[in-house]
Scaffold this motif. Sequence first.
Motif, short mmCIF file in Angstrom:
data_model
loop_
_atom_site.label_atom_id
_atom_site.label_comp_id
_atom_site.label_asym_id
_atom_site.label_seq_id
_atom_site.Cartn_x
_atom_site.Cartn_y
_atom_site.Cartn_z
N ARG A 106 0.83 -1.21 0.00
CA ARG A 106 0.00 0.00 0.00
C ARG A 106 0.86 1.26 0.00
N GLU A 107 1.98 1.22 0.73
CA GLU A 107 2.89 2.37 0.70
C GLU A 107 3.42 2.58 -0.72
N LYS A 108 3.79 1.49 -1.36
CA LYS A 108 4.29 1.60 -2.74
C LYS A 108 3.22 2.13 -3.67
N GLY A 109 1.98 1.73 -3.41
CA GLY A 109 0.86 2.22 -4.22
C GLY A 109 0.72 3.73 -4.09
N ILE A 110 0.81 4.23 -2.87
CA ILE A 110 0.71 5.68 -2.66
C ILE A 110 1.87 6.38 -3.40
N LEU A 111 3.04 5.80 -3.31
CA LEU A 111 4.20 6.42 -3.97
C LEU A 111 4.13 6.32 -5.49
N ALA A 112 3.25 5.46 -5.99
CA ALA A 112 3.06 5.36 -7.45
C ALA A 112 1.92 6.26 -7.92
N GLY A 113 1.25 6.95 -6.97
CA GLY A 113 0.21 7.90 -7.38
C GLY A 113 -1.16 7.66 -6.78
N ALA A 114 -1.32 6.62 -5.97
CA ALA A 114 -2.62 6.38 -5.32
C ALA A 114 -2.83 7.41 -4.21
N ASN A 115 -4.11 7.62 -3.83
CA ASN A 115 -4.38 8.61 -2.78
C ASN A 115 -5.47 8.18 -1.80
N VAL A 116 -5.82 6.90 -1.84
CA VAL A 116 -6.90 6.40 -0.97
C VAL A 116 -6.47 5.06 -0.38
N VAL A 117 -6.85 4.79 0.87
CA VAL A 117 -6.75 3.43 1.41
C VAL A 117 -8.08 3.08 2.07
N MET A 118 -8.41 1.80 2.03
CA MET A 118 -9.73 1.38 2.47
C MET A 118 -9.66 0.29 3.54
N PRO A 119 -9.27 0.69 4.76
CA PRO A 119 -9.18 -0.34 5.80
C PRO A 119 -10.54 -0.92 6.17
N ASN A 120 -10.46 -2.11 6.74
CA ASN A 120 -11.63 -2.88 7.07
C ASN A 120 -12.29 -2.38 8.35
N LEU A 121 -13.61 -2.19 8.29
CA LEU A 121 -14.36 -1.77 9.48
C LEU A 121 -15.38 -2.83 9.89
N SER A 122 -15.36 -3.97 9.21
CA SER A 122 -16.33 -5.01 9.54
C SER A 122 -16.08 -5.53 10.95
N PRO A 123 -17.13 -6.00 11.63
CA PRO A 123 -16.93 -6.59 12.96
C PRO A 123 -15.90 -7.72 12.87
N ILE A 124 -15.08 -7.82 13.88
CA ILE A 124 -13.94 -8.73 13.80
C ILE A 124 -14.34 -10.20 13.62
N ASN A 125 -15.52 -10.58 14.16
CA ASN A 125 -15.91 -12.00 14.07
C ASN A 125 -16.35 -12.44 12.68
N VAL A 126 -16.54 -11.51 11.73
CA VAL A 126 -16.92 -11.94 10.37
C VAL A 126 -15.79 -11.79 9.36
N ARG A 127 -14.70 -11.19 9.78
CA ARG A 127 -13.66 -10.84 8.81
C ARG A 127 -13.05 -12.04 8.09
N GLU A 128 -12.90 -13.12 8.84
CA GLU A 128 -12.31 -14.33 8.25
C GLU A 128 -13.25 -14.96 7.22
N LYS A 129 -14.47 -14.47 7.17
CA LYS A 129 -15.47 -15.08 6.29
C LYS A 129 -15.63 -14.31 4.99
N TYR A 130 -15.02 -13.15 4.92
CA TYR A 130 -15.13 -12.37 3.68
C TYR A 130 -13.78 -12.43 2.97
N LEU A 131 -13.50 -13.62 2.45
CA LEU A 131 -12.20 -13.82 1.80
C LEU A 131 -12.42 -13.99 0.30
N LEU A 132 -12.14 -12.92 -0.43
CA LEU A 132 -12.28 -12.98 -1.89
C LEU A 132 -11.10 -13.74 -2.48
N TYR A 133 -9.97 -13.72 -1.73
CA TYR A 133 -8.73 -14.38 -2.17
C TYR A 133 -7.99 -14.85 -0.93
N ASP A 134 -6.95 -15.68 -1.13
CA ASP A 134 -6.22 -16.26 0.01
C ASP A 134 -5.30 -15.24 0.71
N ASN A 135 -5.04 -15.51 1.98
CA ASN A 135 -4.05 -14.76 2.78
C ASN A 135 -4.36 -13.28 2.98
#
Length: 348
Positions: A281-310
């Motif tokens: 994400r730091e590299k993304g900002i240095l390449a010209g990005a200007n937004v980050v989207m951290p997770n605000l979901s309740p902690i007990n569901v986060r492991e269940k919203y996995l679009l991809y691994d890891n």
Amino acid sequence: MKLLIDELETNKILSKEGFVQLIIGRTPELTQYLFEKSRKIRQKYYQKDVYIRGLIEFTNYCKNDCYYCGIRRSNRNISRYRLTKEQILQSCETGYHLGFRTFVLQGGEDNTYDDDKICDMVYSIKQKYPDCAVTLSLGEKSYKSYLSYYQAGADRYLLRHETASEEHYKKLHPSELSLENRKQCLWNLKKIGYQVGTGFMVGSPYQTPEDLAEDLLFIHKLQPEMVGIGPFIPHQDTPFAKERGDNGELTLFLLAILRLMLPSVLLPATTALGTIDSRGREKGILAGANVVMPNLSPINVREKYLLYDNKICTGDEAAECRHCLQQRMQSIGYHVVVNRGDFKPLGE
Ligand code: SAH
């Protein structure tokens, strides 16, 4: 090749061949040349500000079966959840205190939330937090549905086109989904008046440099206010489990190209980028990005919203993520700001 980059900066567009040449011919030296320009343009519009969005992943039920996605309906290996309106409002409350002024409601395509329910959620959030923007990312809906969400107070909508090539689209999606409808949705959203975000995965299976050039041309035509791109990362329970991931370098290169094409666009350094590279994400900002989207979901569901691994940050409290990001941005000389972080039209 530097001439191509100069041409892109001046004209904000290249021919399809020009984009292909740039993508295929990229070198570390050329990349540095491009990043210097993209950073300068980013700073002209947004200085060293980084906008944050609180991402609330409110349902992992999905009626679609996209081959790349971990929450596709055929995946029987996940436990499904839905958040109630109260849980969503609670996440907003937590987020508001942490300085979030944009809430993004994202989910699978889950018809249990009908238009009335969505409108009620949007309306309730806007009532309680009139100084905040609400972004929706719920997939393909009818014009009428999009209009009703907008009238209930939604400000922005994210709908990645995924790939602008018909042939490639068919390799990533089952036949009941069409690129034509996806694009039509984007035009509808624009017409209604949303700030619109589109985008694509970098390095998705079968993607060619020509496909990427098509993506850039489509984005130029659409002129969206936001563009979300991130590396494709395989998910173990999808047909693409054995495909290659790892496209961080190309993602950064494309972020910079997008900054030259759409100088004031809202461009996130995505969680997927942070997943394949611990400083992605730091590299993304240095390449010209200007937004980050951290997770605000309740902690007990986060492991269940996995679009991809890891996926990163699934075990962290919202406050931890917020502070971690602040530190990360400070470490590269940027800072998180507390405001809605709206799109700035060119010239302002
Ligand atoms: N249902 C909504 C939200 C989709 S999830 C919609 O249709 O828009 C948000 C984005 O995650 C998708 O648009 C896709 O580009 C991305 N995504 C899905 N699976 C992924 C994977 N395996 N690797 C990287 N990104 C992925």
